[in-house]
Design an enzyme around this catalytic site. Structure first.
Site, PDB file in Angstrom:
ATOM      1  N   GLY A  46     -35.025-101.020-100.965  1.00 11.15           N
ATOM      2  CA  GLY A  46     -35.934-101.644-101.933  1.00 11.15           C
ATOM      3  C   GLY A  46     -35.336-102.867-102.593  1.00 11.15           C
ATOM      4  N   CYS A  47     -34.070-102.768-102.961  1.00 14.49           N
ATOM      5  CA  CYS A  47     -33.413-103.891-103.635  1.00 14.49           C
ATOM      6  C   CYS A  47     -33.239-105.076-102.681  1.00 14.49           C
ATOM      7  CB  CYS A  47     -32.070-103.448-104.211  1.00 14.49           C
ATOM      8  SG  CYS A  47     -32.254-102.181-105.496  1.00 14.49           S
ATOM      9  N   THR A  48     -33.022-104.779-101.407  1.00 13.76           N
ATOM     10  CA  THR A  48     -32.921-105.843-100.408  1.00 13.76           C
ATOM     11  C   THR A  48     -34.263-106.545-100.250  1.00 13.76           C
ATOM     12  OG1 THR A  48     -31.123-104.716 -99.247  1.00 13.76           O
ATOM     13  CG2 THR A  48     -32.376-106.368 -97.992  1.00 13.76           C
ATOM     14  N   ALA A  51     -34.783-108.733-103.376  1.00 12.01           N
ATOM     15  CA  ALA A  51     -33.883-109.894-103.403  1.00 12.01           C
ATOM     16  C   ALA A  51     -34.295-110.926-102.356  1.00 12.01           C
ATOM     17  CB  ALA A  51     -32.438-109.450-103.185  1.00 12.01           C
TER      18      ALA A  51
END
Length: 156
Positions: A46-48, A51
């Site tokens: 999710g963070c990838t 970002a």
């Protein structure tokens, strides 16, 4: 849990280490609008996604006068690997003691897989040119967040 910020609040100032060995101070960005987003961990799915979405939108956001800062509790070395692995163009900042996250209301109790845990609350705070919060969003979704944020800011 820290109090969440609302439009009109003064954005708490911070100085944090970045992924390139330097530091970034929010008040140094006065005169520019700044999107400060908080995410749990570099190099997770999710963070990838989030970002990469911010990086893909960076040129158009900068064209509208916005800078983007991504903040997580990860060490600068891990953030550097994240930047390199995914070709990120945004500034990644390390908040290992979570003091900035707490000041922004982006750390505290949240639900994860049906359980209440303490952790980073995926959040985005937009700071105007004078250092005042113009938009604060908490518990945002990683996927589609940048598109929604652009709509909320009237950029689409």
């Amino acid at each position: 849990m820290s109090d969440r910020l609302s439009p009109g609040d003064t954005a708490p100032d911070f100085t944090l280490s970045d992924d390139a060995g330097g530091t970034t101070t929010l008040s140094d960005l006065r005169g520019r609008k700044t999107i400060v987003y908080f995410y749990p961990a570099a190099m997770t799915p999710g963070c990838t996604t989030q970002a990469c979405d911010f990086s893909d939108s960076l040129a158009s956001l900068r064209g509208e006068g916005y800078e983007v800062l991504g903040i997580s509790p990860d060490k600068p070395e891990k953030l550097a690997k994240f930047r390199e692995r995914d070709g990120l163009g945004i500034t990644l900042l390390s908040d290992p003691d979570k003091a900035t996250m707490q000041a922004y209301g982006a750390f505290g109790e949240k639900k994860l897989y049906g359980k209440v845990v303490e952790g980073v609350i995926r959040s985005t705070v937009v700071v105007d040119e004078e250092g005042t919060v113009s938009l604060a969003q908490y518990n945002v979704k990683a996927t589609g967040h940048v598109a929604k944020l652009r709509r909320d800011l009237g950029l689409d």
